[in-house]
Design a protein around this motif. Structure first.
Motif, PDB file in Angstrom:
ATOM      1  N   ILE A 103       0.849  -1.201   0.000  1.00 41.08           N
ATOM      2  CA  ILE A 103       0.000   0.000   0.000  1.00 41.08           C
ATOM      3  C   ILE A 103       0.880   1.245   0.000  1.00 41.08           C
ATOM      4  CG2 ILE A 103      -1.914   1.213   1.100  1.00 41.08           C
ATOM      5  CD1 ILE A 103      -2.483  -1.365   2.689  1.00 41.08           C
ATOM      6  N   LEU A 104       0.829   1.976  -1.086  1.00 41.32           N
ATOM      7  CA  LEU A 104       1.571   3.224  -1.212  1.00 41.32           C
ATOM      8  C   LEU A 104       0.662   4.379  -0.786  1.00 41.32           C
ATOM      9  CD1 LEU A 104       4.396   4.127  -2.279  1.00 41.32           C
ATOM     10  CD2 LEU A 104       3.269   4.601  -4.459  1.00 41.32           C
ATOM     11  N   ALA A 105       1.219   5.336  -0.054  1.00 42.98           N
ATOM     12  CA  ALA A 105       0.415   6.463   0.428  1.00 42.98           C
ATOM     13  C   ALA A 105       1.223   7.752   0.323  1.00 42.98           C
ATOM     14  CB  ALA A 105      -0.021   6.224   1.872  1.00 42.98           C
ATOM     15  N   THR A 106       0.536   8.862   0.497  1.00 43.87           N
ATOM     16  CA  THR A 106       1.194  10.156   0.548  1.00 43.87           C
ATOM     17  C   THR A 106       0.939  10.786   1.912  1.00 43.87           C
ATOM     18  OG1 THR A 106      -0.749  11.217  -0.438  1.00 43.87           O
ATOM     19  CG2 THR A 106       1.011  10.555  -1.926  1.00 43.87           C
ATOM     20  N   LYS A 107       1.916  11.532   2.393  1.00 40.88           N
ATOM     21  CA  LYS A 107       1.765  12.207   3.679  1.00 40.88           C
ATOM     22  C   LYS A 107       0.667  13.259   3.561  1.00 40.88           C
ATOM     23  CE  LYS A 107       4.580  14.594   7.191  1.00 40.88           C
ATOM     24  NZ  LYS A 107       3.897  15.893   7.227  1.00 40.88           N
ATOM     25  N   ARG A 108      -0.247  13.232   4.511  1.00 44.46           N
ATOM     26  CA  ARG A 108      -1.395  14.126   4.454  1.00 44.46           C
ATOM     27  C   ARG A 108      -0.951  15.584   4.506  1.00 44.46           C
ATOM     28  NH1 ARG A 108      -5.620  12.432   8.616  1.00 44.46           N
ATOM     29  NH2 ARG A 108      -5.511  10.630   7.237  1.00 44.46           N
ATOM     30  N   PRO A 109      -1.367  16.421   3.562  1.00 39.76           N
ATOM     31  CA  PRO A 109      -0.972  17.826   3.569  1.00 39.76           C
ATOM     32  C   PRO A 109      -1.587  18.559   4.759  1.00 39.76           C
ATOM     33  CG  PRO A 109      -2.635  17.437   1.872  1.00 39.76           C
ATOM     34  CD  PRO A 109      -2.230  16.096   2.396  1.00 39.76           C
ATOM     35  N   VAL A 110      -0.890  19.583   5.213  1.00 36.29           N
ATOM     36  CA  VAL A 110      -1.370  20.377   6.347  1.00 36.29           C
ATOM     37  C   VAL A 110      -2.437  21.357   5.855  1.00 36.29           C
ATOM     38  CG1 VAL A 110      -0.748  22.008   8.158  1.00 36.29           C
ATOM     39  CG2 VAL A 110       0.844  20.185   7.528  1.00 36.29           C
ATOM     40  N   PHE A 117       2.643  12.500  10.481  1.00 39.20           N
ATOM     41  CA  PHE A 117       2.985  11.406   9.565  1.00 39.20           C
ATOM     42  C   PHE A 117       1.779  10.484   9.352  1.00 39.20           C
ATOM     43  CE2 PHE A 117       7.022  12.838  11.258  1.00 39.20           C
ATOM     44  CZ  PHE A 117       7.798  12.934  10.107  1.00 39.20           C
ATOM     45  N   ALA A 118       0.690  11.100   8.897  1.00 38.86           N
ATOM     46  CA  ALA A 118      -0.506  10.341   8.541  1.00 38.86           C
ATOM     47  C   ALA A 118      -0.495  10.124   7.034  1.00 38.86           C
ATOM     48  CB  ALA A 118      -1.762  11.093   8.960  1.00 38.86           C
ATOM     49  N   GLY A 119      -0.843   8.922   6.614  1.00 39.17           N
ATOM     50  CA  GLY A 119      -0.811   8.597   5.195  1.00 39.17           C
ATOM     51  C   GLY A 119      -2.179   8.533   4.581  1.00 39.17           C
ATOM     52  N   ASP A 120      -2.337   9.148   3.420  1.00 34.86           N
ATOM     53  CA  ASP A 120      -3.580   9.070   2.662  1.00 34.86           C
ATOM     54  C   ASP A 120      -3.364   8.185   1.436  1.00 34.86           C
ATOM     55  OD1 ASP A 120      -5.091  10.739   4.322  1.00 34.86           O
ATOM     56  OD2 ASP A 120      -4.336  12.540   3.336  1.00 34.86           O
ATOM     57  N   VAL A 121      -4.287   7.259   1.208  1.00 37.16           N
ATOM     58  CA  VAL A 121      -4.213   6.370   0.056  1.00 37.16           C
ATOM     59  C   VAL A 121      -5.184   6.887  -0.993  1.00 37.16           C
ATOM     60  CG1 VAL A 121      -4.374   3.990  -0.741  1.00 37.16           C
ATOM     61  CG2 VAL A 121      -3.716   4.466   1.625  1.00 37.16           C
ATOM     62  N   ALA A 122      -4.671   7.165  -2.180  1.00 38.56           N
ATOM     63  CA  ALA A 122      -5.504   7.765  -3.222  1.00 38.56           C
ATOM     64  C   ALA A 122      -6.583   6.810  -3.705  1.00 38.56           C
ATOM     65  CB  ALA A 122      -4.637   8.228  -4.389  1.00 38.56           C
ATOM     66  N   GLY A 123      -6.271   5.518  -3.742  1.00 38.71           N
ATOM     67  CA  GLY A 123      -7.265   4.568  -4.225  1.00 38.71           C
ATOM     68  C   GLY A 123      -6.641   3.273  -4.674  1.00 38.71           C
ATOM     69  N   ALA A 124      -7.411   2.493  -5.421  1.00 37.26           N
ATOM     70  CA  ALA A 124      -7.002   1.158  -5.845  1.00 37.26           C
ATOM     71  C   ALA A 124      -5.656   1.106  -6.568  1.00 37.26           C
ATOM     72  CB  ALA A 124      -8.099   0.533  -6.709  1.00 37.26           C
ATOM     73  N   PRO A 125      -5.283   2.114  -7.399  1.00 38.53           N
ATOM     74  CA  PRO A 125      -3.986   2.037  -8.088  1.00 38.53           C
ATOM     75  C   PRO A 125      -2.789   1.992  -7.132  1.00 38.53           C
ATOM     76  CG  PRO A 125      -5.408   3.630  -9.177  1.00 38.53           C
ATOM     77  CD  PRO A 125      -6.096   3.247  -7.894  1.00 38.53           C
ATOM     78  N   ASP A 126      -2.987   2.398  -5.875  1.00 37.14           N
ATOM     79  CA  ASP A 126      -1.893   2.376  -4.899  1.00 37.14           C
ATOM     80  C   ASP A 126      -1.771   1.036  -4.186  1.00 37.14           C
ATOM     81  OD1 ASP A 126      -1.125   5.007  -5.420  1.00 37.14           O
ATOM     82  OD2 ASP A 126      -2.552   5.826  -3.969  1.00 37.14           O
ATOM     83  N   ASP A 150       5.573   5.681   1.964  1.00 39.92           N
ATOM     84  CA  ASP A 150       5.497   6.728   0.946  1.00 39.92           C
ATOM     85  C   ASP A 150       6.368   6.455  -0.271  1.00 39.92           C
ATOM     86  OD1 ASP A 150       8.065   7.167   1.909  1.00 39.92           O
ATOM     87  OD2 ASP A 150       7.709   9.254   2.513  1.00 39.92           O
ATOM     88  N   GLY A 151       7.003   5.286  -0.318  1.00 44.04           N
ATOM     89  CA  GLY A 151       7.873   4.958  -1.442  1.00 44.04           C
ATOM     90  C   GLY A 151       9.229   5.641  -1.395  1.00 44.04           C
ATOM     91  N   LYS A 152       9.449   6.449  -0.355  1.00 47.38           N
ATOM     92  CA  LYS A 152      10.708   7.180  -0.216  1.00 47.38           C
ATOM     93  C   LYS A 152      11.438   6.801   1.064  1.00 47.38           C
ATOM     94  CE  LYS A 152       8.517  11.079  -2.575  1.00 47.38           C
ATOM     95  NZ  LYS A 152       8.037  12.480  -2.435  1.00 47.38           N
ATOM     96  N   GLY A 153      10.985   5.712   1.690  1.00 45.37           N
ATOM     97  CA  GLY A 153      11.664   5.224   2.878  1.00 45.37           C
ATOM     98  C   GLY A 153      10.986   5.522   4.194  1.00 45.37           C
ATOM     99  N   SER A 154       9.829   6.153   4.166  1.00 48.09           N
ATOM    100  CA  SER A 154       9.146   6.511   5.408  1.00 48.09           C
ATOM    101  C   SER A 154       7.841   5.744   5.567  1.00 48.09           C
ATOM    102  CB  SER A 154       8.842   8.015   5.447  1.00 48.09           C
ATOM    103  OG  SER A 154      10.029   8.768   5.494  1.00 48.09           O
ATOM    104  N   MET A 155       7.610   5.286   6.797  1.00 53.32           N
ATOM    105  CA  MET A 155       6.323   4.688   7.138  1.00 53.32           C
ATOM    106  C   MET A 155       5.322   5.794   7.419  1.00 53.32           C
ATOM    107  SD  MET A 155       6.798   1.430   6.982  1.00 53.32           S
ATOM    108  CE  MET A 155       5.322   0.794   7.799  1.00 53.32           C
ATOM    109  N   LEU A 156       4.036   5.474   7.255  1.00 53.58           N
ATOM    110  CA  LEU A 156       2.970   6.431   7.524  1.00 53.58           C
ATOM    111  C   LEU A 156       1.842   5.718   8.269  1.00 53.58           C
ATOM    112  CD1 LEU A 156       2.846   8.186   4.027  1.00 53.58           C
ATOM    113  CD2 LEU A 156       3.724   9.195   6.143  1.00 53.58           C
ATOM    114  N   ASN A 157       1.248   6.420   9.211  1.00 56.07           N
ATOM    115  CA  ASN A 157       0.122   5.893   9.970  1.00 56.07           C
ATOM    116  C   ASN A 157      -1.155   6.152   9.173  1.00 56.07           C
ATOM    117  OD1 ASN A 157      -1.583   5.010  12.003  1.00 56.07           O
ATOM    118  ND2 ASN A 157      -1.400   6.875  13.217  1.00 56.07           N
ATOM    119  N   THR A 158      -1.906   5.098   8.879  1.00 56.97           N
ATOM    120  CA  THR A 158      -3.101   5.243   8.049  1.00 56.97           C
ATOM    121  C   THR A 158      -4.295   4.584   8.729  1.00 56.97           C
ATOM    122  OG1 THR A 158      -1.782   5.310   6.021  1.00 56.97           O
ATOM    123  CG2 THR A 158      -4.097   4.744   5.773  1.00 56.97           C
TER     124      THR A 158
END
Length: 262
Positions: A103-110, A117-126, A150-158
């Motif tokens: 599961i790939l995610a992006t860090k939630r924007p402020v 370090f909360a992760g948002d998953v865009a959808g099925a493609p991730d 995040d694909g860059k070495g960091s874990m995210l809480n989702t």
């Protein structure tokens, strides 16, 4: 295909967890379990001097909290559940979103709130559906912790409800998917103080009314938002029930809340 999410008071009540896992292990066909663990993380964090901060039912994850939830979700809780399933004859494999690039995610924007370090998953493609299919093909049952990367070495809480929803959505094109949210209540309640006030069926229109009138609030809102998002993207059925109802999932006496678009 059954995707089950377990959380709430079930994980930190050994007797209820054991009964739930017995029923889960008996479910036929391919299945997947997503677990939370927020209450356990909060309790261990308090012992370590880390005070949890919640906003609208979601945890704010600073760097210290990220270390905590990675240890608790990906380690303690995940491996205890996997070990118990193995004892029940269910060949489980414990995973975070980083394992097998699941599961790939992006860090939630402020925005109004900085969730850290909360992760948002865009959808099925991730979601790496090919990896899940490989596990299923050799008889493995994935047990997923509520952690992504995040694909860059960091874990995210989702949020675990979100993970269950997007996994179910990603699997929907290949399977007839039933998504089940199991927690400590019998379903969505008309009166939170009355366990017998289960709302048996909620469609999109009724959900909007329940939110507007305050019947549904706080942590139940993201759960139901994720449930309806899954239905809109091809998941066949979403059920919300207490853990003990899992055994009667396909029976006429099932007690819980069934969600539908119409």
């Amino acid at each position: 295909m059954i995707v089950v999410k377990i959380g709430g008071n079930i994980l930190d009540t050994p007797e209820r967890l054991q009964r739930f896992l017995i029923d889960f292990a008996k479910l036929p066909g391919p299945k997947l379990l997503v677990h939370g663990g927020g209450k356990i993380a909060s309790a261990i964090g308090q012992r370590l001097g880390i005070t949890p901060k919640m906003v609208e039912g979601r945890r704010v994850t600073d760097a210290e909290t990220l270390d905590l939830v990675t240890m608790v979700y990906g380690g303690l809780v995940n491996k205890q559940v996997v070990a118990q399933l193995q004892a029940l004859g269910c060949n489980a494999i414990g995973l975070t979103g980083a394992d097998a690039n699941l599961i790939l995610a992006t860090k939630r924007p402020v925005r109004e709130v900085d969730y850290g370090f909360a992760g948002d998953v865009a959808g099925a493609p991730d979601i790496n559906v090919q990896a899940l299919e490989a596990f299923f093909s050799v008889g493995l049952t994935p047990v997923c912790a509520p952690l992504t990367h995040d694909g860059k070495g960091s874990m995210l809480n989702t949020n675990a409800d979100t993970i269950a929803s997007v996994l179910a959505t990603a699997l929907a094109p290949k399977y007839s998917v039933k998504l089940v949210y199991c927690f400590e209540k019998r379903g969505v309640l008309q009166d939170p103080e009355d366990d017998a006030s289960v709302i048996r069926h909620i469609d999109s229109q009724k959900y909007s009314h329940l939110k507007a009138t305050g019947v549904v609030s706080a942590g139940m809102i993201p759960k139901l938002d994720n449930a309806f998002a899954a239905l809109e993207q091809g998941v066949e059925q979403v059920l919300i029930c207490e853990a003990e109802a899992l055994a009667s999932l396909n029976q006429d006496n099932f007690s819980g809340t069934t969600l539908s678009i119409l």
